[in-house]
Design an enzyme around this catalytic site. Structure first.
Site, PDB file in Angstrom:
ATOM      1  N   PRO A  77       2.463  -7.792  -0.240  1.00 43.23           N
ATOM      2  CA  PRO A  77       2.773  -6.484   0.325  1.00 43.23           C
ATOM      3  C   PRO A  77       1.856  -5.360  -0.128  1.00 43.23           C
ATOM      4  O   PRO A  77       1.239  -5.428  -1.191  1.00 43.23           O
ATOM      5  CB  PRO A  77       4.201  -6.214  -0.139  1.00 43.23           C
ATOM      6  CG  PRO A  77       4.525  -7.217  -1.149  1.00 43.23           C
ATOM      7  CD  PRO A  77       3.473  -8.250  -1.192  1.00 43.23           C
ATOM      8  N   CYS A  78       1.774  -4.328   0.703  1.00 41.12           N
ATOM      9  CA  CYS A  78       1.038  -3.107   0.374  1.00 41.12           C
ATOM     10  C   CYS A  78       2.030  -2.230  -0.392  1.00 41.12           C
ATOM     11  O   CYS A  78       3.008  -1.766   0.165  1.00 41.12           O
ATOM     12  CB  CYS A  78       0.624  -2.453   1.697  1.00 41.12           C
ATOM     13  SG  CYS A  78      -0.132  -0.854   1.543  1.00 41.12           S
ATOM     14  N   GLN A  79       1.805  -2.066  -1.690  1.00 42.35           N
ATOM     15  CA  GLN A  79       2.706  -1.250  -2.516  1.00 42.35           C
ATOM     16  C   GLN A  79       1.890  -0.192  -3.250  1.00 42.35           C
ATOM     17  O   GLN A  79       0.717  -0.004  -2.954  1.00 42.35           O
ATOM     18  CB  GLN A  79       3.428  -2.161  -3.523  1.00 42.35           C
ATOM     19  CG  GLN A  79       4.384  -3.148  -2.872  1.00 42.35           C
ATOM     20  CD  GLN A  79       4.906  -4.177  -3.864  1.00 42.35           C
ATOM     21  OE1 GLN A  79       4.137  -4.979  -4.384  1.00 42.35           O
ATOM     22  NE2 GLN A  79       6.213  -4.171  -4.119  1.00 42.35           N
TER      23      GLN A  79
END
Ligand SMILES: C[S@@+](CC[C@H](N)C(=O)[O-])C[C@H]1O[C@@H](n2cnc3c(N)ncnc32)[C@H](O)[C@@H]1O
Length: 427
Positions: A77-79
């Site tokens: 994920p893009c976090q």
């Protein structure tokens, strides 16, 4: 070639690699869905693949069980990748809790695979909004600090002939000790990104880059905390990092075939699934709270809007959005599938059935084919239909990984040949 697959989902990476070459051997795979008790994606993975160890636990708890391997793959994920200095040690830094990229880095530090192939949403290159490119810079610098060179490319699968306009950023990192690093480190970054690099070899681009976006060059600061606190960079859709130097350009794909269309996918599905069950059709004989049938609701969702609405604070405003094709065009590749596919939602694909001419959602099998998975891949017998769509919304276009896999195997072979030569010289 030993592979470790993280965030494995239903195994898109593994499927693509195995299609590319049967010498890819996935020795360890991890998949754990934090939001549900049932683990349908993991069950599907285990049903479809039998070799290697499959681990169904949080990667934060299981990363230290990862065995030696050559290639680490995963879609993560893009976090928020920002870091802070720890209070105790001068050199200690700390990322936010729960950020999965740091689990990847722990594995990289302890196992040091030759290659990494990662996938993410295109937003990663730009985020966060108030410090453009910070997260990607932190990521690049973390890999740099472990001795890796990194190339990336944002690829829209339909630009290279696939049936879906799905845009994802692919990140290929290779250790500085590899033959590829040796080959590329004295070359000009522009030449690498346009012609000689990992992506350009399989995903050709036009000679000139997009004139509206000048290419960018920069030097990544040495200190990760400084990058996290202050550094910004206008990352374009392609680029390379060698040492501290970053070069990035907005490239235009070159492909002279015609992409597979949504209509062709429906035809292929028709040959396999035959008549589509009634439940996929949009009902015209029911009524929701707004007095709309399912068909009317979807027509409304997809339609252009200019509506007076009232905000929480009582402020009146106009909400506007453009219209979308209803039903979908069949003569072009599909739009991106999301995890909400198959629900009464503006972004769900709605098609005219090839046989009945009536309007319906796509089926889970059609969703599988749009990603290039084999038909019925997620029909495990236990996976609910909603989850089948969900898994496909999360997965990737397998054919892209197949192309990348061929290139990785090529690199690996060259590497082995060279090592062999060196050994012979020693004798
Ligand atoms: C973007 S999807 C990857 C899909 C995969 N590439 C495929 O082809 O199906 C990310 C996956 O990571 C899993 N995941 C999320 N948090 C995790 C964690 N803490 N540990 C292990 N897996 C996790 C999710 O369940 C999801 O299946």
């Amino acid at each position: 070639m030993k592979v470790v697959e993280l965030f494995a989902g239903v195994g898109g990476f593994r499927l693509g690699l195995e299609r590319a070459d049967d010498r890819f051997d996935t020795v360890w795979a991890n998949q754990w869905e934090p939001s549900t008790k049932s683990q349908h994606a993991f069950d599907c993975y285990t049903k479809n693949f039998d070799s290697g160890e499959h681990v169904n636990r949080d990667i934060a708890e299981s990363w230290n069980e990862v065995p030696e391997h050559d290639l680490l793959v995963g879609g993560f994920p893009c976090q928020d990748y920002s870091v802070a200095r720890t209070l105790s040690g001068e050199s200690g830094i700390q990322g936010k809790k729960g950020v999965l990229f740091w689990q990847i880095m722990k594995i990289v530090e302890s196992r040091r695979p030759k290659y990494l192939l990662l996938e993410n949403v295109d937003r990663l290159l730009k985020s966060p909004a108030n410090q453009r490119g910070r997260d990607f810079s932190v990521m690049l610098a973390s890999l740099r600090d472990e001795g890796y060179f990194v190339e990336w490319r944002m690829i829209n699968a339909a630009d290279y002939g696939f049936a879906q306009r799905r845009r994802r950023v692919f990140i290929f990192a290779f250790h500085e000790s590899t033959q590829l690093a040796e080959e590329l480190k004295s070359d000009k970054p522009k030449n690498i990104v346009h012609n000689k690099g990992f992506f350009s070899r399989r995903f050709p681009v036009q000679e000139e880059h997009n004139a509206k976006h000048p290419d960018q060059q920069g030097t990544l600061p040495k200190d990760l905390v400084e990058i996290s606190d202050h550094y910004s960079f206008a990352y374009k859709n392609s680029g390379i990092m060698i040492g501290d130097e970053v070069y990035s350009a907005e490239l235009l794909p070159e492909f002279d075939g015609t992409p597979v269309t949504l209509g062709e996918i429906l035809e292929e599905a028709d040959r396999i699934q035959g008549e589509v069950d009634e439940r996929y059709y949009l009902r015209t004989d029911n009524e929701n709270k707004k007095g709309r049938s399912d068909y009317e609701e979807m027509a409304y969702q997809k339609g252009p809007k200019k509506e007076k609405r009232i905000s929480n604070t009582g402020h009146e405003y106009y909400y506007t959005e453009g219209g979308m094709a209803f039903p979908e065009r069949l003569d072009v590749p599909s739009r991106t599938m999301l995890t909400s596919e198959g629900t009464k939602n503006r972004s769900s694909h709605v098609v005219e059935d090839l046989n009945t001419g009536k309007i319906r959602f796509i089926t889970p099998l059609e969703a599988e084919l749009l990603n290039g998975f084999p038909a019925k891949w997620t029909a495990t017998g236990t996976m609910p239909e909603r989850t089948r769509y969900f898994c496909m919304g999360n997965a990737l276009v397998v054919g892209l990984i197949e192309k990348m896999g061929k290139e990785i195997m090529n690199l690996h072979e060259k590497e082995q040949e060279l090592n062999h030569q060196k050994q012979m010289e020693l004798f």
